[in-house]
Design a protein around this motif. Structure first.
Motif, PDB file in Angstrom:
ATOM      1  N   SER A   3      -2.409  -4.517  21.578  1.00 46.58           N
ATOM      2  CA  SER A   3      -1.605  -5.739  21.599  1.00 46.58           C
ATOM      3  C   SER A   3      -1.162  -6.130  20.198  1.00 46.58           C
ATOM      4  N   SER A   4      -1.999  -5.861  19.208  1.00 43.53           N
ATOM      5  CA  SER A   4      -1.652  -6.144  17.810  1.00 43.53           C
ATOM      6  C   SER A   4      -1.906  -4.879  17.005  1.00 43.53           C
ATOM      7  N   PRO A   5      -0.931  -3.989  16.942  1.00 49.67           N
ATOM      8  CA  PRO A   5      -1.151  -2.697  16.291  1.00 49.67           C
ATOM      9  C   PRO A   5      -1.553  -2.851  14.824  1.00 49.67           C
ATOM     10  N   LEU A   6      -2.481  -2.025  14.415  1.00 46.00           N
ATOM     11  CA  LEU A   6      -2.912  -1.965  13.027  1.00 46.00           C
ATOM     12  C   LEU A   6      -2.267  -0.768  12.351  1.00 46.00           C
ATOM     13  N   HIS A   7      -2.217  -0.826  11.032  1.00 46.26           N
ATOM     14  CA  HIS A   7      -1.832   0.359  10.270  1.00 46.26           C
ATOM     15  C   HIS A   7      -3.081   0.865   9.562  1.00 46.26           C
ATOM     16  N   ILE A   8      -3.465   2.094   9.869  1.00 44.22           N
ATOM     17  CA  ILE A   8      -4.676   2.676   9.307  1.00 44.22           C
ATOM     18  C   ILE A   8      -4.307   3.833   8.404  1.00 44.22           C
ATOM     19  N   ALA A   9      -4.824   3.810   7.185  1.00 42.68           N
ATOM     20  CA  ALA A   9      -4.674   4.941   6.267  1.00 42.68           C
ATOM     21  C   ALA A   9      -5.884   5.841   6.428  1.00 42.68           C
ATOM     22  N   VAL A  10      -5.641   7.126   6.595  1.00 39.49           N
ATOM     23  CA  VAL A  10      -6.715   8.112   6.740  1.00 39.49           C
ATOM     24  C   VAL A  10      -6.664   9.029   5.528  1.00 39.49           C
ATOM     25  N   ILE A  11      -7.775   9.127   4.824  1.00 36.09           N
ATOM     26  CA  ILE A  11      -7.837   9.946   3.625  1.00 36.09           C
ATOM     27  C   ILE A  11      -8.506  11.275   3.982  1.00 36.09           C
ATOM     28  N   GLY A  12      -7.695  12.345   3.986  1.00 34.75           N
ATOM     29  CA  GLY A  12      -8.198  13.671   4.306  1.00 34.75           C
ATOM     30  C   GLY A  12      -7.671  14.182   5.628  1.00 34.75           C
ATOM     31  N   ALA A  27      -3.945   5.219  20.783  1.00 36.47           N
ATOM     32  CA  ALA A  27      -4.257   3.855  21.220  1.00 36.47           C
ATOM     33  C   ALA A  27      -3.188   2.853  20.812  1.00 36.47           C
ATOM     34  N   GLY A  28      -2.122   3.330  20.159  1.00 33.67           N
ATOM     35  CA  GLY A  28      -1.005   2.452  19.835  1.00 33.67           C
ATOM     36  C   GLY A  28      -0.961   1.939  18.420  1.00 33.67           C
ATOM     37  N   HIS A  29      -1.863   2.393  17.579  1.00 33.33           N
ATOM     38  CA  HIS A  29      -1.857   1.976  16.185  1.00 33.33           C
ATOM     39  C   HIS A  29      -1.042   2.963  15.354  1.00 33.33           C
ATOM     40  N   SER A  30      -0.593   2.533  14.185  1.00 39.08           N
ATOM     41  CA  SER A  30       0.136   3.436  13.302  1.00 39.08           C
ATOM     42  C   SER A  30      -0.835   4.001  12.263  1.00 39.08           C
ATOM     43  N   VAL A  31      -0.621   5.254  11.905  1.00 43.42           N
ATOM     44  CA  VAL A  31      -1.515   5.912  10.958  1.00 43.42           C
ATOM     45  C   VAL A  31      -0.707   6.644   9.898  1.00 43.42           C
ATOM     46  N   THR A  32      -1.267   6.691   8.712  1.00 44.29           N
ATOM     47  CA  THR A  32      -0.741   7.537   7.637  1.00 44.29           C
ATOM     48  C   THR A  32      -1.911   8.346   7.099  1.00 44.29           C
ATOM     49  N   ILE A  33      -1.742   9.654   7.071  1.00 48.50           N
ATOM     50  CA  ILE A  33      -2.799  10.554   6.610  1.00 48.50           C
ATOM     51  C   ILE A  33      -2.426  11.048   5.217  1.00 48.50           C
ATOM     52  N   LEU A  34      -3.282  10.754   4.256  1.00 50.04           N
ATOM     53  CA  LEU A  34      -3.056  11.160   2.873  1.00 50.04           C
ATOM     54  C   LEU A  34      -3.947  12.362   2.565  1.00 50.04           C
ATOM     55  N   GLU A  35      -3.330  13.491   2.231  1.00 54.36           N
ATOM     56  CA  GLU A  35      -4.063  14.726   1.976  1.00 54.36           C
ATOM     57  C   GLU A  35      -3.787  15.203   0.558  1.00 54.36           C
ATOM     58  N   ASP A 224       1.163  17.186  16.318  1.00 51.88           N
ATOM     59  CA  ASP A 224       1.731  15.899  16.735  1.00 51.88           C
ATOM     60  C   ASP A 224       1.595  14.821  15.663  1.00 51.88           C
ATOM     61  N   LEU A 225       0.896  15.155  14.579  1.00 51.41           N
ATOM     62  CA  LEU A 225       0.678  14.178  13.512  1.00 51.41           C
ATOM     63  C   LEU A 225       1.507  14.485  12.269  1.00 51.41           C
ATOM     64  N   ARG A 226       2.376  15.484  12.352  1.00 51.77           N
ATOM     65  CA  ARG A 226       3.163  15.863  11.177  1.00 51.77           C
ATOM     66  C   ARG A 226       3.962  14.697  10.585  1.00 51.77           C
ATOM     67  N   PRO A 227       4.573  13.832  11.405  1.00 49.47           N
ATOM     68  CA  PRO A 227       5.319  12.706  10.815  1.00 49.47           C
ATOM     69  C   PRO A 227       4.419  11.729  10.064  1.00 49.47           C
ATOM     70  N   ASN A 228       3.115  11.792  10.347  1.00 48.10           N
ATOM     71  CA  ASN A 228       2.179  10.847   9.733  1.00 48.10           C
ATOM     72  C   ASN A 228       1.475  11.424   8.511  1.00 48.10           C
ATOM     73  N   LEU A 229       1.759  12.684   8.193  1.00 50.73           N
ATOM     74  CA  LEU A 229       1.064  13.384   7.115  1.00 50.73           C
ATOM     75  C   LEU A 229       1.823  13.314   5.793  1.00 50.73           C
ATOM     76  N   ARG A 230       1.085  13.070   4.721  1.00 51.27           N
ATOM     77  CA  ARG A 230       1.635  13.152   3.366  1.00 51.27           C
ATOM     78  C   ARG A 230       0.750  14.104   2.556  1.00 51.27           C
ATOM     79  N   PHE A 231       1.330  15.208   2.111  1.00 50.60           N
ATOM     80  CA  PHE A 231       0.583  16.199   1.345  1.00 50.60           C
ATOM     81  C   PHE A 231       0.702  15.934  -0.156  1.00 50.60           C
ATOM     82  N   ASN A 232      -0.165  16.595  -0.919  1.00 54.08           N
ATOM     83  CA  ASN A 232      -0.181  16.462  -2.386  1.00 54.08           C
ATOM     84  C   ASN A 232      -0.319  15.004  -2.807  1.00 54.08           C
TER      85      ASN A 232
END
Length: 453
Positions: A3-12, A27-35, A224-232
């Motif tokens: 109902s209230s989406p969070l933005h979660i940063a995932v390291i690794g 579950a409907g939240h937005s994620v950004t994965i920093l690698e 399926d997570l490629r749009p959420n991935l940031r490399f380097n």
């Protein structure tokens, strides 16, 4: 949907981070994965030999009881095959080369009996440990106050039994017995379902391999997570307050509601935190060093050892390697032997030249398998001590006194910062399966908080 989406940063972007991100995104939240690296997988890394044969320079084996990784492979259609173990094993001990089948070589009957009794004693002690909360186990303080080496010297008198216990520390934890808390060794054994499970091929943790390499499973998980991935994007600092967290990384900064850190604890301790982490968490990261391992793949035109009725599995006390397996592909060609330099030897040999290591490793293989072992077509080595974003392998371990004083801090969130990674798992800690379980746990942790808001 949340109902209230969070933005979660995932390291690794290893198994832990990708699993957590996948569940949170579903579950409907937005994620950004920093690698930090230019690839997914972390300590899972598959390279290609000159002829294209996939070789795992990182983690590679899976087996029964590792339900999460087995289920993931089935879901994503990633093929596995049984590890090769047909034929006799080899052991070089005190200058004597022995062929054998089963677990132990043909030492003197009294030496075999004592070694078996010591294994049983360790297994029985591990069964008393609470893998979820080791610090609450019976006699936890007494067990945590001593090294594994002290227990070995008190429990085993013969050189054979002591050798096999020290070999266990090297081969399973990539550490020396004198470094390890006895409670941590017992936790690790309990976490992996017992000694037989940890050290066996058929029926154990080394039963199967991935046909295209272990990184194939990570790549499929990441699709399926490629749009959420940031490399380097190595992360340098985390700043949190009542509004959220700002993640500083090589490419700039990223605001988030919550952060999942999947780095090994000792590396997580190198980030800058504002405000500073609680003292218990920071001291935990100071007392959980990484194991030390150099993994070497020797590629041959064919698996010549099979012609001699050998499985390719070998153990030696002569150094620098301690353990060898047949690591040939499912087709059987080319032949590949994988050798490990572990613990104290790894710390010594990572400082030597590549030429010195190659000569020493091939010399050890010749002593085990004969002159054909010198005719290597390709020599591929990976020193995990030199990996900037791992600094060791297979995983982190706790030194004496750490579990009982600091154990609860291993998984306890620090404000908006949550901890995952295989070191935080209570089942299959140190393995791919444990990493996946940790990602599931931390996603559930965050989803419960989001649902309560």
């Amino acid at each position: 949907m949340a109902s209230s989406p969070l933005h979660i940063a995932v390291i690794g972007a290893g198994f832990a981070g990708l699993t957590a991100a996948r569940a949170l995104k579903a579950a409907g939240h937005s994620v950004t994965i920093l690698e930090a690296r230019d690839r997914v997988g972390g300590r899972i890394h598959t390279k290609a030999a000159a002829d294209g044969t996939p070789v795992d320079v990182g983690g590679q084996w899976i087996g029964p009881g590792q339900d999460r990784v087995l289920a993931l492979a089935e879901e994503l259609g990633v093929e596995t095959f049984p590890s090769y173990e047909t034929g006799d094993n080899l052991c070089l001990f005190n200058g004597e080369r022995m062929r054998f089948s089963g677990i132990l070589p043909p030492h003197a009957p009294e030496a075999v009996a004592e070694t078996e009794a010591t294994f049983q004693a360790l297994d029985a002690l591990a069964a008393t440990v609470d893998a979820e909360r080791p610090w609450t186990s019976p006699n936890a303080q007494e067990l945590d106050n001593q090294t594994f080496e002290a227990w070995i010297q008190r429990t085993a008198q013969g050189p054979e039994a002591r050798f096999w216990m020290r070999f266990l520390a090297n081969s399973v934890l990539a550490a020396d017995a004198r470094e390890l808390s006895l409670l941590h060794v017992l936790f690790y054994v309990k976490s992996g379902g017992g000694l037989a499970s940890l050290i066996s091929m058929s029926g154990g943790a080394q039963e199967r391999r991935f046909t295209r390499g272990a990184q194939h499973l990570v790549e499929r998980l990441a699709e399926d997570l490629r749009p959420n991935l940031r490399f380097n994007c190595p992360v340098t600092a985390l700043h949190q307050d009542e509004r959220g967290v700002v993640v500083e990384h090589a490419g700039g900064s990223l605001p988030a509601d919550r952060v999942v850190v999947t780095l090994p604890p000792t590396l997580a301790g190198r980030l800058r935190y504002s405000p500073a982490l609680p003292g218990a968490r920071d001291h935990l990261t100071q007392r959980m060093p990484m194991g030390a391992c150099i993994k070497i793949q020797c590629v041959y035109a064919r698996p010549f050892w099979r012609d001699a009725g050998l499985s390719g599995m070998a153990i030696t006390d002569a150094g620098p390697i301690s353990l060898v397996y047949d690591n040939s592909p499912a087709s059987g060609t080319p032949g590949v032997l994988v050798a490990f330099i572990e613990g104290e030897e790894a710390k010594l040999w990572t400082n030597r030249s590549a030429a010195d290591r190659r000569a020493a490793v091939l010399g050890a293989l010749v002593d085990l398998f004969g002159p054909d072992a010198a005719a290597v077509r390709e020599f591929i080595e990976q020193s995990w001590l030199e990996e900037e974003f791992s600094r060791g392998g297979y995983g982190g371990f706790l030194v004496p006194g750490a579990w009982t004083t600091l154990g609860p801090a291993l998984r306890q969130p620090c404000g908006r910062i949550h901890w995952a990674g295989t070191e935080t798992a209570s089942q299959w800690a140190g393995y791919m399966d444990g990493a996946i379980r940790s990602g599931e746990r931390v996603a559930a942790e965050i989803l419960a908080i989001a649902a309560a808001q």
